[in-house]
Scaffold this motif. Structure first.
Motif, PDB file in Angstrom:
ATOM      1  N   GLN A  29      79.624  49.378 -50.846  1.00  0.00           N
ATOM      2  CA  GLN A  29      80.945  48.946 -50.367  1.00  0.00           C
ATOM      3  C   GLN A  29      81.996  50.035 -50.581  1.00  0.00           C
ATOM      4  N   LEU A  30      81.921  50.669 -51.737  1.00  0.00           N
ATOM      5  CA  LEU A  30      82.880  51.725 -52.055  1.00  0.00           C
ATOM      6  C   LEU A  30      82.693  52.949 -51.159  1.00  0.00           C
ATOM      7  N   VAL A  31      81.454  53.351 -50.953  1.00  0.00           N
ATOM      8  CA  VAL A  31      81.171  54.509 -50.106  1.00  0.00           C
ATOM      9  C   VAL A  31      81.596  54.224 -48.670  1.00  0.00           C
ATOM     10  N   ASP A  32      81.359  53.011 -48.204  1.00  0.00           N
ATOM     11  CA  ASP A  32      81.791  52.647 -46.854  1.00  0.00           C
ATOM     12  C   ASP A  32      83.310  52.791 -46.729  1.00  0.00           C
ATOM     13  N   ALA A  33      84.045  52.310 -47.726  1.00  0.00           N
ATOM     14  CA  ALA A  33      85.511  52.429 -47.712  1.00  0.00           C
ATOM     15  C   ALA A  33      85.931  53.897 -47.786  1.00  0.00           C
ATOM     16  N   LEU A  34      85.294  54.648 -48.670  1.00  0.00           N
ATOM     17  CA  LEU A  34      85.633  56.066 -48.799  1.00  0.00           C
ATOM     18  C   LEU A  34      85.334  56.828 -47.516  1.00  0.00           C
ATOM     19  N   TYR A 126      99.864  57.543 -39.910  1.00  0.00           N
ATOM     20  CA  TYR A 126     100.098  57.428 -41.351  1.00  0.00           C
ATOM     21  C   TYR A 126     100.216  55.962 -41.756  1.00  0.00           C
ATOM     22  N   GLY A 127     100.948  55.180 -40.984  1.00  0.00           N
ATOM     23  CA  GLY A 127     101.118  53.765 -41.307  1.00  0.00           C
ATOM     24  C   GLY A 127      99.792  53.022 -41.352  1.00  0.00           C
ATOM     25  N   ASP A 128      98.929  53.286 -40.365  1.00  0.00           N
ATOM     26  CA  ASP A 128      97.609  52.649 -40.353  1.00  0.00           C
ATOM     27  C   ASP A 128      96.780  53.086 -41.559  1.00  0.00           C
ATOM     28  N   LEU A 133      94.374  52.324 -46.980  1.00  0.00           N
ATOM     29  CA  LEU A 133      94.275  52.781 -48.373  1.00  0.00           C
ATOM     30  C   LEU A 133      94.633  51.664 -49.342  1.00  0.00           C
ATOM     31  N   ARG A 134      95.661  50.893 -49.039  1.00  0.00           N
ATOM     32  CA  ARG A 134      96.038  49.773 -49.916  1.00  0.00           C
ATOM     33  C   ARG A 134      94.890  48.774 -50.039  1.00  0.00           C
ATOM     34  N   GLU A 135      94.249  48.469 -48.908  1.00  0.00           N
ATOM     35  CA  GLU A 135      93.107  47.549 -48.936  1.00  0.00           C
ATOM     36  C   GLU A 135      91.967  48.130 -49.781  1.00  0.00           C
ATOM     37  N   HIS A 136      91.756  49.423 -49.670  1.00  0.00           N
ATOM     38  CA  HIS A 136      90.644  50.042 -50.393  1.00  0.00           C
ATOM     39  C   HIS A 136      90.936  50.204 -51.882  1.00  0.00           C
ATOM     40  N   VAL A 137      92.196  50.368 -52.245  1.00  0.00           N
ATOM     41  CA  VAL A 137      92.564  50.361 -53.669  1.00  0.00           C
ATOM     42  C   VAL A 137      92.204  48.995 -54.256  1.00  0.00           C
ATOM     43  N   GLU A 138      92.579  47.947 -53.554  1.00  0.00           N
ATOM     44  CA  GLU A 138      92.290  46.591 -54.027  1.00  0.00           C
ATOM     45  C   GLU A 138      90.776  46.347 -54.099  1.00  0.00           C
ATOM     46  N   LEU A 139      90.050  46.817 -53.083  1.00  0.00           N
ATOM     47  CA  LEU A 139      88.595  46.675 -53.087  1.00  0.00           C
ATOM     48  C   LEU A 139      87.991  47.353 -54.309  1.00  0.00           C
ATOM     49  N   ALA A 140      88.387  48.588 -54.569  1.00  0.00           N
ATOM     50  CA  ALA A 140      87.841  49.334 -55.702  1.00  0.00           C
ATOM     51  C   ALA A 140      88.160  48.629 -57.014  1.00  0.00           C
ATOM     52  N   GLU A 141      89.374  48.121 -57.149  1.00  0.00           N
ATOM     53  CA  GLU A 141      89.730  47.385 -58.367  1.00  0.00           C
ATOM     54  C   GLU A 141      88.875  46.138 -58.515  1.00  0.00           C
ATOM     55  N   ASN A 155      96.417  59.317 -53.755  1.00  0.00           N
ATOM     56  CA  ASN A 155      96.612  59.813 -52.407  1.00  0.00           C
ATOM     57  C   ASN A 155      97.561  58.936 -51.622  1.00  0.00           C
ATOM     58  N   LEU A 156      97.534  57.651 -51.876  1.00  0.00           N
ATOM     59  CA  LEU A 156      98.468  56.738 -51.211  1.00  0.00           C
ATOM     60  C   LEU A 156      99.906  57.195 -51.442  1.00  0.00           C
ATOM     61  N   ILE A 157     100.206  57.661 -52.627  1.00  0.00           N
ATOM     62  CA  ILE A 157     101.551  58.167 -52.939  1.00  0.00           C
ATOM     63  C   ILE A 157     101.875  59.359 -52.040  1.00  0.00           C
ATOM     64  N   GLU A 158     100.927  60.281 -51.883  1.00  0.00           N
ATOM     65  CA  GLU A 158     101.143  61.461 -51.029  1.00  0.00           C
ATOM     66  C   GLU A 158     101.291  61.077 -49.560  1.00  0.00           C
ATOM     67  N   VAL A 159     100.462  60.158 -49.103  1.00  0.00           N
ATOM     68  CA  VAL A 159     100.503  59.723 -47.710  1.00  0.00           C
ATOM     69  C   VAL A 159     101.826  59.018 -47.423  1.00  0.00           C
ATOM     70  N   GLU A 160     102.253  58.152 -48.327  1.00  0.00           N
ATOM     71  CA  GLU A 160     103.543  57.475 -48.140  1.00  0.00           C
ATOM     72  C   GLU A 160     104.685  58.480 -48.134  1.00  0.00           C
ATOM     73  N   ASP A 161     104.601  59.497 -48.986  1.00  0.00           N
ATOM     74  CA  ASP A 161     105.645  60.520 -49.032  1.00  0.00           C
ATOM     75  C   ASP A 161     105.720  61.281 -47.711  1.00  0.00           C
ATOM     76  N   ALA A 162     104.576  61.654 -47.159  1.00  0.00           N
ATOM     77  CA  ALA A 162     104.563  62.366 -45.874  1.00  0.00           C
ATOM     78  C   ALA A 162     105.128  61.477 -44.770  1.00  0.00           C
ATOM     79  N   ALA A 163     104.743  60.204 -44.750  1.00  0.00           N
ATOM     80  CA  ALA A 163     105.268  59.276 -43.745  1.00  0.00           C
ATOM     81  C   ALA A 163     106.776  59.139 -43.878  1.00  0.00           C
ATOM     82  N   HIS A 164     107.250  59.103 -45.113  1.00  0.00           N
ATOM     83  CA  HIS A 164     108.696  58.991 -45.366  1.00  0.00           C
ATOM     84  C   HIS A 164     109.425  60.231 -44.842  1.00  0.00           C
TER      85      HIS A 164
END
Length: 182
Positions: A29-34, A126-128, A133-141, A155-164
């Motif tokens: 499941q994790l590898v599929d998400a990654l 970026y939005g997609d 990424l948010r879904e996959h963070v939750e999955l991994a947790e 990476n979510l922090i970096e992606v959100e920063d670029a989108a911003h």
């Protein structure tokens, strides 16, 4: 020169990792998400590089530099994703057609658009990716893998920063004067 031609692991298999104490079911499941994130990141990378190469206009320099840096960040994250997938006993995706097939995002195509349209396309992608990424963070947790969750969260922090940043570039306020119509 080696003539070895033995396949060590089929591309769409996951073995899990004894060293990381993650069984094959969770690892799959994790590898599929990654791999989904890896594919999306490479599609983003190629679109950003395209925009980096073709950007024109009064804001050329700033946008050229920003897009180049954003592409570099995407490439670095792709490497981290692939290495984590491998560490979990999986095989990272590879190849342009494979990325496009598995990505939850689509490249805008070969045409060159005005920079506003290009940036709007980037921000949509970026939005997609942010949502995925948010879904996959939750999955991994939920699967008990805080290390993968941490990697994705960073990476979510970096992606959100670029989108911003793109959101700022798309604002109507500008120092560039429009040509008066007579």
């Amino acid at each position: 020169m080696s003539t070895q031609r033995t396949v060590k692991q089929d591309a769409d298999t996951v073995e899990g990792s004894e060293a990381l104490r993650i069984d094959a079911d969770r690892a799959e499941q994790l590898v599929d998400a990654l791999n989904t994130d890896l594919a999306a990141t490479y599609v983003l990378y190629h679109q950003l590089k395209k925009h980096h190469w073709v950007v024109e206009g009064a804001e050329f320099r700033d946008l050229h530099l920003f897009l180049g840096e954003a592409a570099e960040e995407a490439e670095e994250f792709a490497d981290e994703l692939a290495e984590r997938a491998q560490a979990l006993g999986g095989v990272p995706l590879s190849g342009g057609a494979t990325y496009e097939e598995h990505a939850p995002v689509s490249h805008e195509g070969q045409d060159v658009y005005d920079i506003r349209t290009s940036l709007e396309n980037d921000m949509e992608m970026y939005g997609d990716i942010i949502e995925t990424l948010r879904e996959h963070v939750e999955l991994a947790e939920n699967l008990g893998d805080p290390a993968t969750a941490h990697l994705l969260r960073e990476n979510l922090i970096e992606v959100e920063d670029a989108a911003h940043h793109i959101e700022h570039y798309l604002e109507d306020d500008t120092l560039v004067l429009e040509e008066a119509t007579h």
